[in-house]
Structures are given as C-alpha cells and as structure tokens.
Motif scaffolding. Structure first.
Motif, mmCIF file in Angstrom:
data_model
loop_
_atom_site.group_PDB
_atom_site.id
_atom_site.type_symbol
_atom_site.label_atom_id
_atom_site.label_comp_id
_atom_site.label_asym_id
_atom_site.label_seq_id
_atom_site.Cartn_x
_atom_site.Cartn_y
_atom_site.Cartn_z
ATOM 1 N N LEU A 1 -13.774 21.843 -59.685
ATOM 2 C CA LEU A 1 -12.380 21.789 -59.249
ATOM 3 C C LEU A 1 -11.898 20.349 -59.351
ATOM 4 N N ASP A 2 -10.789 20.152 -60.051
ATOM 5 C CA ASP A 2 -10.245 18.807 -60.244
ATOM 6 C C ASP A 2 -9.169 18.459 -59.233
ATOM 7 N N VAL A 3 -8.422 19.463 -58.822
ATOM 8 C CA VAL A 3 -7.325 19.238 -57.871
ATOM 9 C C VAL A 3 -7.319 20.345 -56.829
ATOM 10 N N LEU A 4 -7.174 19.944 -55.572
ATOM 11 C CA LEU A 4 -6.949 20.895 -54.482
ATOM 12 C C LEU A 4 -5.624 20.551 -53.832
ATOM 13 N N VAL A 5 -4.704 21.500 -53.831
ATOM 14 C CA VAL A 5 -3.429 21.314 -53.129
ATOM 15 C C VAL A 5 -3.412 22.261 -51.936
ATOM 16 N N ASN A 6 -3.520 21.696 -50.748
ATOM 17 C CA ASN A 6 -3.473 22.480 -49.514
ATOM 18 C C ASN A 6 -2.015 22.700 -49.140
ATOM 19 N N ASN A 7 -1.464 23.773 -49.687
ATOM 20 C CA ASN A 7 -0.046 24.069 -49.506
ATOM 21 C C ASN A 7 0.213 25.170 -48.469
ATOM 22 N N ALA A 8 -0.738 26.079 -48.294
ATOM 23 C CA ALA A 8 -0.523 27.207 -47.384
ATOM 24 C C ALA A 8 -0.157 26.688 -45.999
ATOM 25 N N GLY A 9 0.950 27.194 -45.473
ATOM 26 C CA GLY A 9 1.388 26.756 -44.152
ATOM 27 C C GLY A 9 2.345 27.760 -43.546
ATOM 28 N N ILE A 10 2.407 27.763 -42.233
ATOM 29 C CA ILE A 10 3.337 28.646 -41.531
ATOM 30 C C ILE A 10 4.138 27.838 -40.518
ATOM 31 N N ALA A 11 5.336 28.325 -40.202
ATOM 32 C CA ALA A 11 6.170 27.647 -39.207
ATOM 33 C C ALA A 11 5.864 28.139 -37.802
ATOM 34 N N GLY A 12 5.407 29.369 -37.695
ATOM 35 C CA GLY A 12 5.163 29.972 -36.385
ATOM 36 C C GLY A 12 6.427 30.570 -35.806
ATOM 37 N N ARG A 13 6.253 31.519 -34.886
ATOM 38 C CA ARG A 13 7.458 32.139 -34.350
ATOM 39 C C ARG A 13 8.172 31.236 -33.362
ATOM 40 N N ILE A 14 9.471 31.460 -33.247
ATOM 41 C CA ILE A 14 10.294 30.575 -32.413
ATOM 42 C C ILE A 14 11.058 31.336 -31.327
ATOM 43 N N ASP A 15 10.889 32.669 -31.271
ATOM 44 C CA ASP A 15 11.666 33.473 -30.316
ATOM 45 C C ASP A 15 11.240 33.149 -28.879
ATOM 46 N N GLY A 16 12.199 33.295 -27.973
ATOM 47 C CA GLY A 16 11.885 33.138 -26.552
ATOM 48 C C GLY A 16 11.393 31.763 -26.161
ATOM 49 N N GLY A 17 11.833 30.745 -26.879
ATOM 50 C CA GLY A 17 11.428 29.381 -26.538
ATOM 51 C C GLY A 17 9.969 29.087 -26.850
ATOM 52 N N ALA A 18 9.402 29.839 -27.813
ATOM 53 C CA ALA A 18 7.972 29.708 -28.120
ATOM 54 C C ALA A 18 7.581 28.315 -28.604
ATOM 55 N N GLN A 19 8.559 27.579 -29.217
ATOM 56 C CA GLN A 19 8.235 26.234 -29.693
ATOM 57 C C GLN A 19 9.049 25.138 -29.014
ATOM 58 N N ASP A 20 9.675 25.502 -27.897
ATOM 59 C CA ASP A 20 10.274 24.510 -27.003
ATOM 60 C C ASP A 20 9.116 23.949 -26.179
ATOM 61 N N PRO A 21 8.922 22.615 -26.150
ATOM 62 C CA PRO A 21 7.740 22.093 -25.452
ATOM 63 C C PRO A 21 7.681 22.479 -23.976
#
Length: 238
Positions: A82-102
């Motif tokens: 393998l010459d190149v690895l691009v770690n692109n897979a990603g998710i934002a995660g759910r945001i409903d109900g203040g799930a990502q409000d600290p």
C-alpha cells in the motif's frame, strides 16, 4: 514487485472520499475503494472504472477489527503493498435533543463518533502499516476539519464531532513523531465546507475542490512536511 502504486481511501463510495479516489486514480494510482455498503461500493468502483481508473472494492467497516483485518488481506492479495492510505471515513453524529450541546452532551453519541473518527483511524492505520512499509514512499492522510482547531473555533457547536477532529489532529502528530525516521509521511487536512450529503449539499464548494489538498498530501515528495494540518491556503492553525 510491480511499480503500480495503490491507494486505499476509506469511505470512498461518495462525497469527498469518492473525489479523492477519482483524483488519485486520474494520476495513475490503483484505487482500493473502502466502504461498508456492498452496493454503493460496487457502484463507486464501476464509476471509477468507467472513467478509465484502475479500481477495486474493499469491504471495510472501520469500527470492526475483523473487517479491517479482512481488508488488509484483500489489499495484500490484490496489490501486495500500500502506497497511500487516506483515512476519510467519518461521521458527524446525531444532533437531535441537544446531543452535541456540551451542556446536554449525549456520551453515547460521543462514543459513536469517536469509534469511527478516531478509533477507526487508529484501527485502519495500524493494520495497514505492514503494507505501507513495503512501499518506497508511503503517505498517510487523515481527513480532519478546521472545526477541530482550538485556535479557530469555527462552525456550529457540535461537541462530539469537533472534539473528534481535535483528537484526530493530535493523533496525526503522534504518528508523525513515531514514524519520523521512516519513509512514511503522515499529515492531516481540512477539505473545507463541501457540497456533499454530509452537509446537505449546502455549499458552492465541490467535492473535487475539497479533495485537492488530500491528493496533494498523498503525493508529497520525500522531503515534504510531516505531522501538519493543511488546507488549500496552507497550514491551518490548531
């Protein structure tokens, strides 16, 4: 061993990942299309081949040890290295109900986001290192976001997502330090706010434009930068 260079792009069936695969394929790389969904992966490979790109599909769920192990075997059998690895897979995660409000953060959402955006990168990178070490000029590119920058503090408040990218940037520096005496060059990049289903296509910036910095870092010369965080304009403050 043949001289064909092989690049694995995770989450390559759509959006920026597909554009990175297309861009690397256009400059002569054989592209391993890493994706969980069998049908979408097959369609992506067919689209790349129709564009004259040498591509093959690799079943890959970055959250699964078994899936990643099987992917290593598949790439080894098909390409040998393998010459190149691009770690692109990603998710934002759910945001409903203040799930990502600290102040109301859902820790299960944090775990889910970290499992893909951080642990998945470690899982895939470490599994692929033996194949990368066989290449003459291996490159690892981690797709991050300036939302992870403690300096810029940009974008909406998405605590799980932003923190995962901050951690990914830190991980990038740790890999770069550990691999500093090898040929393996590791960097992170921010593709920008690109029109994909990830952003609800709410941007004039195209996936091809977003992919350009990743392709640049994937093809760095041997004296290129290590452990940095870059976008189209250069170094991104951390």
């Amino acid at each position: 061993m043949n001289d064909t260079k092989t690049a694995l792009v995770t989450g390559a069936n759509k959006g920026i990942g597909f554009a990175i695969a297309q861009g690397l394929g256009a400059i002569g790389y054989t592209v391993a299309v890493g994706a969980r969904d069998d049908i979408k992966r097959k369609e992506a490979v067919e689209r790349l081949r129709a564009a004259g790109i040498d591509a093959f599909g690799v079943a890959l769920d970055v959250t699964s040890d078994d899936s990643v192990t099987a992917a290593v075997t598949a790439i080894e059998q098909t390409a040998g290295r393998l010459d190149v690895l691009v770690n692109n897979a990603g998710i934002a995660g759910r945001i409903d109900g203040g799930a990502q409000d600290p102040t109301t953060l859902d820790l299960d959402v944090v775990r889910t986001v970290l499992d893909t955006n951080v642990f998945g990168v470690v899982r895939v990178t470490n599994a692929m290192l033996p194949l990368l070490r066989r290449a003459p000029a291996p490159r690892i590119v981690n797709i991050s976001s300036n939302m992870g920058s403690l300096t810029l503090q940009t974008g909406p408040i998405l605590t799980a997502y932003a923190s995962s990218k901050t951690m990914l940037n830190s991980l990038t520096t740790q890999y770069a330090r550990q691999l500093s005496d090898t040929h393996i060059i590791v960097n992170a990049c921010c593709p920008g706010y690109v029109a994909t289903d990830f952003t609800g296509f709410n941007s004039p910036r195209t996936p091809d434009q977003g992919a350009a910095i990743a392709i640049h870092l994937a093809t760095l010369p041997d004296d290129g930068p290590r452990g940095g965080f870059f976008d189209d304009d250069g170094v991104v403050p951390w």
